[in-house]
Design an enzyme around this catalytic site. Structure first.
Site, PDB file in Angstrom:
ATOM      1  N   GLU A 105       4.257  -0.849  11.396  1.00  0.00           N
ATOM      2  CA  GLU A 105       3.059  -1.310  10.685  1.00  0.00           C
ATOM      3  C   GLU A 105       3.429  -2.498   9.797  1.00  0.00           C
ATOM      4  OE1 GLU A 105      -0.216   1.901  10.665  1.00  0.00           O
ATOM      5  OE2 GLU A 105       0.655   1.635   8.697  1.00  0.00           O
ATOM      6  N   HIS A 139       3.965   5.716   4.849  1.00  0.00           N
ATOM      7  CA  HIS A 139       2.982   4.625   5.001  1.00  0.00           C
ATOM      8  C   HIS A 139       3.128   3.665   3.816  1.00  0.00           C
ATOM      9  CE1 HIS A 139      -0.729   2.413   5.433  1.00  0.00           C
ATOM     10  NE2 HIS A 139      -0.856   2.926   6.635  1.00  0.00           N
ATOM     11  N   LYS A 189      -7.207   7.584   6.155  1.00  0.00           N
ATOM     12  CA  LYS A 189      -6.921   7.215   4.755  1.00  0.00           C
ATOM     13  C   LYS A 189      -7.839   8.034   3.832  1.00  0.00           C
ATOM     14  CE  LYS A 189      -5.143   2.900   6.461  1.00  0.00           C
ATOM     15  NZ  LYS A 189      -4.860   1.492   6.268  1.00  0.00           N
ATOM     16  N   ASN A 237      -5.856   7.096  11.411  1.00  0.00           N
ATOM     17  CA  ASN A 237      -5.468   7.356  10.023  1.00  0.00           C
ATOM     18  C   ASN A 237      -6.719   7.115   9.181  1.00  0.00           C
ATOM     19  OD1 ASN A 237      -4.499   7.428   7.447  1.00  0.00           O
ATOM     20  ND2 ASN A 237      -3.118   5.672   7.641  1.00  0.00           N
ATOM     21  N   GLU A 255       1.051   2.012   2.177  1.00  0.00           N
ATOM     22  CA  GLU A 255       0.077   2.185   1.098  1.00  0.00           C
ATOM     23  C   GLU A 255       0.552   3.259   0.118  1.00  0.00           C
ATOM     24  OE1 GLU A 255      -3.470   2.835   3.370  1.00  0.00           O
ATOM     25  OE2 GLU A 255      -3.633   0.703   3.835  1.00  0.00           O
ATOM     26  N   GLY A 282      -5.259  -3.612   7.292  1.00  0.00           N
ATOM     27  CA  GLY A 282      -6.528  -3.791   6.593  1.00  0.00           C
ATOM     28  C   GLY A 282      -6.894  -5.245   6.341  1.00  0.00           C
TER      29      GLY A 282
HETATM   30  P1  13P Z   1      -6.141  -0.869   9.713  1.00  0.00           P
HETATM   31  O1  13P Z   1      -6.297  -0.489  11.164  1.00  0.00           O
HETATM   32  O2  13P Z   1      -7.365  -0.645   8.906  1.00  0.00           O
HETATM   33  O3  13P Z   1      -5.556  -2.237   9.578  1.00  0.00           O
HETATM   34  O4  13P Z   1      -5.066   0.127   9.105  1.00  0.00           O
HETATM   35  C1  13P Z   1      -3.852   0.274   9.761  1.00  0.00           C
HETATM   36  C2  13P Z   1      -3.107   1.386   9.145  1.00  0.00           C
HETATM   37  O5  13P Z   1      -2.711   1.314   8.002  1.00  0.00           O
HETATM   38  C3  13P Z   1      -2.895   2.591   9.958  1.00  0.00           C
HETATM   39  O6  13P Z   1      -2.039   3.480   9.325  1.00  0.00           O
END
Ligand code: 13P
Length: 252
Positions: free
Chosen positions: A167, A95, A11, A9, A97, A173
């Site tokens: 998740e 997600h 992002k 991902n 976020e 993150g």
């Molecule tokens: P990280 O691997 O940066 O923690 O992110 C995980 C994530 O949000 C995958 O969708």
């Protein structure tokens, strides 16, 4: 036996030059590795580039969101038909976020799930608890609520070939990874919940883990019986890290 799936991902990261280097390297280094499935979910403007570089390779591509509507006056939205024009195989849905920042409701997420399936795009449906929910003992309740809404709207048949991503919000993150045992417990709970609603779908649906997966912890996480792969954030932006996670998935 479920095949492992490792998805990057990206992002809101990347640019044309960096993407080219990253994708060319992954194509070269993952060539011929066929014990697991691999994909990258890129920002919309890079779908064309991903398609151009990854077509005919063992790495699929997709997007990070999808509109619930078919077409029309929805400024800034991108439809399933548009994603399909770039041969997108996957789309991330729900997600945290996005659901936190843009107040995405369970009803929206359920609609997006159904729209993606209708266009033959595999939804990667994200669920997970916040730290507060975990610490106050309502983790299973929180995950069940997220799952039940989509599962009750979509029905069991729509789970064929769908992917659920666990998740935990506190692990995204943050460099705080769920332990393999914590992740396994959550994945097993998700599978049982799916089984209660749609017994036929539970054994085949892939449940992948996301939240600070890296080349060091990947093998332990991926060795767990209900962890069918990973959804990788930061480490998907580094070709060597992502490759090592993909190779770890192939051991099981
Ligand atoms: P990280 O691997 O940066 O923690 O992110 C995980 C994530 O949000 C995958 O969708």
């Amino acid at each position: 036996m479920r095949r492992k799936l490792v998805v990057g991902n990206w992002k809101m990261n990347g640019n044309l030059a960096q993407n080219k280097t990253l994708l060319d390297t992954l194509v070269r280094d993952l060539r011929g590795i066929d014990h697991a499935d691999f994909a990258v979910c890129v920002p919309y403007p890079y779908l064309f580039q991903a398609q151009a570089i990854l077509s005919g390779t063992n790495i699929a591509w997709g997007a990070q969101n999808i509109a619930k509507h078919g077409a029309g006056a929805y400024t800034g939205e991108v439809s399933a038909a548009m994603l399909k024009e770039f041969d997108s195989s996957y789309v991330i849905i729900g997600h945290s976020e996005r659901s936190n920042a843009y107040c995405e409701s369970d009803a929206n997420i359920a609609s997006k799930f159904a729209v993606a399936k209708g266009f033959g795009i595999t939804p990667i449906f994200c669920v997970g608890e916040t730290l507060q929910e975990r610490e106050s003992g309502v983790m299973e309740y929180a995950i069940a609520n997220q799952l039940d809404f989509v599962l009750s709207v979509s029905g069991g048949a729509l789970l064929d070939n769908a992917v659920v991503a666990y998740e935990p919000v506190w692990a995204i993150g943050t460099n705080k990874t769920a332990t393999p045992e914590q992740a396994q417990a959550a994945h097993s709970f998700i599978r049982e919940r799916i089984s209660a609603l749609h017994p036929g779908a539970a054994e085949s649906v892939r449940i992948i883990y996301g939240g600070s997966v890296n080349p060091i912890n990947a093998a332990q996480l991926l060795s767990m019986p209900d962890i069918d792969g990973g959804l990788i954030g930061r480490c998907s932006l580094d070709a060597a890290d992502f490759e090592r996670i993909c190779r770890a998935a192939c051991q099981f």
